[in-house]
Write an enzyme that holds these catalytic residues in place. Structure first.
Site, short mmCIF file in Angstrom:
data_model
loop_
_atom_site.label_atom_id
_atom_site.label_comp_id
_atom_site.label_asym_id
_atom_site.label_seq_id
_atom_site.Cartn_x
_atom_site.Cartn_y
_atom_site.Cartn_z
N LYS A 1 22.65 16.39 -17.11
CA LYS A 1 21.25 16.52 -16.67
C LYS A 1 20.57 17.50 -17.62
O LYS A 1 20.92 18.67 -17.69
CB LYS A 1 21.19 17.03 -15.24
N ASP B 1 15.98 18.58 -0.06
CA ASP B 1 15.57 17.36 -0.76
C ASP B 1 16.60 16.25 -0.57
O ASP B 1 16.94 15.55 -1.52
CB ASP B 1 15.35 17.65 -2.25
N GLY C 1 11.53 14.33 -12.65
CA GLY C 1 10.71 15.48 -13.00
C GLY C 1 11.50 16.56 -13.70
O GLY C 1 10.96 17.33 -14.48
N PHE C 2 12.81 16.68 -13.40
CA PHE C 2 13.65 17.67 -14.06
C PHE C 2 13.85 17.30 -15.52
O PHE C 2 13.87 18.15 -16.40
CB PHE C 2 15.00 17.72 -13.33
N GLY C 3 14.02 16.02 -15.80
CA GLY C 3 14.30 15.54 -17.14
C GLY C 3 15.27 14.38 -17.09
O GLY C 3 15.68 13.93 -16.02
N GLY D 1 19.02 7.68 -16.35
CA GLY D 1 17.80 7.75 -15.56
C GLY D 1 17.00 8.97 -15.95
O GLY D 1 17.37 9.71 -16.87
N ALA D 2 15.88 9.19 -15.24
CA ALA D 2 15.02 10.33 -15.55
C ALA D 2 14.22 10.69 -14.31
O ALA D 2 14.02 9.88 -13.42
CB ALA D 2 14.08 10.01 -16.70
#
Length: 845
Positions: free
Chosen positions: A551, A648, A533-535, A530-531
């Site tokens: 990650k 979050d 905003g962090f990367g 998956g992906a």
């Protein structure tokens, strides 16, 4: 024809008597109950009114453009009228009067000014400031005005204080209760004696004081400013002592209210939310209560000691036993000393002080602070001195000296002023660090120590720099060609050193880039999980066969660096069954990666928001997931070495292992708190719409109750199988939809039918729904903490409180058919996502 002429005259007279659309009452006119006059700009209204369900009628002034009834002045506050037969008119002697009936001869209220029979043109006029004035419309001369007779409200541009020549003393008096505007027992006024200060009384007992005027503000009101909202004018001369608060922006509607509990509050009207917002109040804490620490004591609300009271330098508790029992009411007495008034004493300088009561001080505005010190030193009865106006535009000026006991002194972290207290030579030596020479020696020692420390730091920095260069050179030689660096950030090198230290202490293993590249097959696309905003996140397999999740911080990520460092610091210290386990990290060249345990069942949102996968989650599994997440949050808030707020929590940040045990992940936005700290604030609001608590989304205020709110949303999503950020029927989001059904007794209808009715007990599911609504209540103080939530989830035989109105935090509009999301973000916000992570930069207003 004659008939029409008479009818016209009658109609014209009627309109003169009955139409009050303007802002003036003529001397020949009257105002009956039901008639209202408005100020020129329609900001204020004057007439008869009632409060709540009461039938009693009062005459007063209120805001005309504010939807919430807000009375700012009452004429007959102590003499209400029992019905609607009241009348307002001028008496034969020219006073504006209120009569209980149209036939009444004796008024129940009157302006009660001098005989004005000779003023036939007299009118009563309501201004746009909310001031009712009796004046001559030709000359403009004023004979009486409501601003000189305040009730419980101070409006902008209202002069407050006293005038000696006219005898006017403007005093605020509270209402008896919110539904009774009669004169209460709380009063607020400018003190006539000594040096000017404002005093609040409960009956005859002094309750709070502002401190003296410093030239810019009251010394005991550190929040007071004249730069942003108010233009403050203070007058202190032989005839008048007064203060006026003018607003710089005419669009700001604000008022100051003295309430019946003994609190002075300032409000502003929020036109968007249609309600009054309080932004200042006093007294604020125990140290604000008048003379809380007794004679010659001072109060420090920030003290790390258990007791906020201490004696001033050179003084000791008068009754030590009472002080030990945390009772300072007896105050302090001077320590017996031989050197007082023999030329060997001096003055201890106390900084950031609300100086003692100035009612009995000696005042001289014509000498400097240095001359003030000499005057006090020569007078054996003088115990302290201070500058009169230490914040004057012309610099510090004037002299205040105290003779006798000092009352109501406190300190602040900032603000306040300098206060000079007379002490004997022994106390002065202790206060100044063994005298002047000792102070100089201390300064020299400190300078020497600082120089040595700086030299050591420079040497250590040079050593680290050389070591980093050697490490970088070695790694450049070993790096695969596909990861050749284009640059090497100095900040990255500091991170690398910190991680290497953690690796050596076995706190966090450090992986080589080549190891990660091999495990993920050079970050092959087929290994991508998956992906966000962090990367991207990749699946990998180490040489020993262990499966891992990697990650990888994207080079283009604008948000990732801070979150990466935060996650490394936090998650390496946390160990709990319901938190994802970090195996290590990697920082080489421009690459920054975190290595986690691999969880085969992906994230919670993969199951609960997709119809096929959702059917795999029966009620026992869902209940186990809810309880597991709750235990994980409780560990973060209460049981770990650090108190952590996640900030979050959402379905995509809860991973599931092969036994469907939930693991909370993604600590990039988390905050560490001190052991006793439970809330904080930020100008950078980060998180996900739909899961963010209202106080955090709107004001940047976050606390452990912010996570409780997010957990409540998760509970509701797990029970219903629906996203909170979608629109349901006419509801803004899922929380609103559930609340509407709950209010109508239809909550059972929104339970996810794919669970299978045979797998769940209706009472248990409704209890969980109830707990979810308790967690999403709008007021954070109403929400339970996580220990209470976990207890409620684990016990069936308990009575739950009724939930209050929840917060409906707006989210993004979703396509409910596909589960996708559109780009309909609120204008002016920028966002990027890690499985829908939202970052919003909040600008100061």
């Amino acid at each position: 024809m004659k008939f029409f002429f008479i009818f016209f005259i009658f109609l014209f007279s009627f309109l003169i008597q009955s139409c009050y659309s303007d802002n003036t009452i003529l001397r020949s006119q009257s105002l009956k109950d039901g008639d209202v006059i408005y100020s020129e700009g329609k900001r204020f209204a004057f007439g008869f009114f009632s409060l709540g369900n009461s039938k009693l009628r009062y005459v007063g002034i209120w805001y005309a453009q504010v939807s919430e009834q807000t009375i700012v002045w009452v004429a007959n506050r102590d003499h209400p009228i029992n019905d609607t037969s009241g009348l307002i008119k001028f008496s034969t002697r020219g006073n504006l009067c209120v009569y209980a009936s149209g036939n009444g001869t004796e008024p129940i209220w009157s302006t009660d000014v001098i005989d004005m029979i000779q003023e036939p043109a007299l009118v009563a006029k309501l201004s746009d400031l909310g001031n009712l004035v009796l004046l001559d419309p030709v000359t403009g001369k004023s004979f009486w005005e409501s601003f000189n007779h305040p009730t419980n409200t101070l409006l902008p541009f209202m002069k407050f204080g006293f005038t000696r020549q006219s005898g006017v003393d403007r005093i605020m008096t509270s209402w008896r209760s919110p539904g009774d505007p009669g004169s209460g027992n709380i009063t607020y006024r400018i003190e006539r004696r000594g040096f000017p200060q404002m005093m609040m009384y409960k009956g005859l007992t002094l309750w709070w004081r502002t401190g003296s005027w410093t030239g810019q503000r009251w010394s005991g009101v550190p929040e007071m400013t004249n730069k942003f909202i108010f233009n403050i004018s203070f007058v202190n001369n032989p005839d008048e002592v007064s203060i006026t608060y003018g607003v710089l922006d005419a669009s700001v509607t604000t008022r100051m209210v003295l309430n019946e509990t003994g609190t002075l509050q300032r409000f502003r009207w929020n036109g968007r939310d249609k309600k009054w917002i309080g932004f200042w109040s006093a007294p604020e804490d125990k140290c604000d209560i008048y003379n809380h620490c007794g004679f010659n004591g001072y109060c420090d609300s920030t003290s790390t000691e258990k007791f906020e009271c201490s004696c001033l330098p050179g003084y000791e508790p008068k009754t030590p036993r009472d002080w030990f029992l945390r009772d300072a009411s007896d105050g302090c007495t001077r320590i017996k000393a031989d050197s007082i008034c023999n030329g060997k004493e001096g003055f201890a300088k106390l900084k950031r002080v609300k100086i003692p009561n100035t009612s009995a001080v000696n005042v001289d505005m014509n000498i400097t602070l240095k001359e003030c010190e000499q005057r006090c030193l020569k007078n054996c009865s003088c115990v302290a001195y201070a500058s009169a106006y230490h914040e004057s535009q012309d610099g510090a000026k004037g002299c205040l000296t105290w003779h006798g006991n000092m009352l109501d002194t406190r300190t602040y972290l900032s603000s306040g002023q300098d206060f000079y207290l007379r002490v004997d030579k022994s106390e002065l030596a202790r206060w100044n660090g063994n005298g002047a020479s000792g102070k100089k020696r201390l300064v020299l020692i400190l300078i020497s120590l600082i120089a040595v420390v700086m030299l050591l730091l420079i040497s250590f920095h040079c050593y680290l720099r050389k070591r980093r260069q050697r490490t970088q050179s070695n790694r450049l030689r070993k790096a695969p060609s596909s990861f050749a660096p284009s640059s090497f950030d100095l900040e990255d090198s500091f991170i690398l050193e910190e991680l290497e230290d953690k690796s050596r202490s076995r706190e966090l293993p450090l992986f080589e880039l080549s190891t990660i590249a091999t495990a993920t097959n050079n970050f092959a696309f087929q290994n991508k999980l998956g992906a966000g905003g962090f990367g991207p996140v990749y699946k990998g397999v180490l040489q020993n066969g262990m499966e891992i999740a990697v990650k990888r911080l994207s080079k283009s990520s604008g948000q990732g660096m801070e979150e990466f460092k935060n996650e490394v610091k936090l998650i390496s210290k946390l160990q709990h069954r319901n938190l994802v386990r970090i195996l290590g990290c990697c920082v080489e060249f421009e690459e920054k990666m975190l290595v986690y345990e691999y969880l085969p069942n992906k994230s919670l949102d993969y199951f609960i928001f997709h119809e096929e996968q959702r059917a795999e989650l029966d009620w026992p599994k869902r209940m186990g997931i809810i309880r597991g997440i709750g235990r994980g949050i409780l560990y973060l808030h209460q049981d770990s070495r650090l108190r952590i707020i996640h900030r979050d929590l959402k379905a995509s940040n809860v991973l599931l292992d092969n036994e469907m045990i939930p693991k909370i992940a993604d600590f990039g936005l988390a905050r560490i708190f001190g052991g006793n700290q439970i809330e904080g604030s930020t100008n950078r609001v980060v998180g996900t719409y739909g899961y963010m608590s209202p106080e955090y989304a709107m004001d940047g205020q976050f606390s452990i109750k912010s996570d409780v709110y997010s957990f409540g949303v998760l509970i509701l999503e797990i029970i219903t199988g629906k996203r909170n950020s979608a629109f349901y029927e006419e509801s803004l989001n899922l929380v609103k939809h559930i609340w509407d059904r709950w209010e109508n007794g239809e909550a059972i209808e929104i339970i996810d039918k794919l669970m299978g009715e045979e797998t769940y007990d209706e009472g248990e599911v409704m209890k969980c729904l109830h707990i979810g609504l308790l967690c999403v209540q709008e007021n954070s103080s109403d929400r339970p903490d996580m220990s209470s939530v976990v207890f409620m989830l684990g016990h069936n035989a308990i009575d739950l409180p009724s939930p209050k109105h929840p917060a409906f935090t707006a989210g993004r509009r979703r396509n409910t058919k596909t589960g996708g999301s559109s780009d309909n973000w609120p204008s002016g916000e920028t966002s990027s996502t890690i499985n829908d992570v939202t970052l919003t930069d909040v600008q100061g207003r």
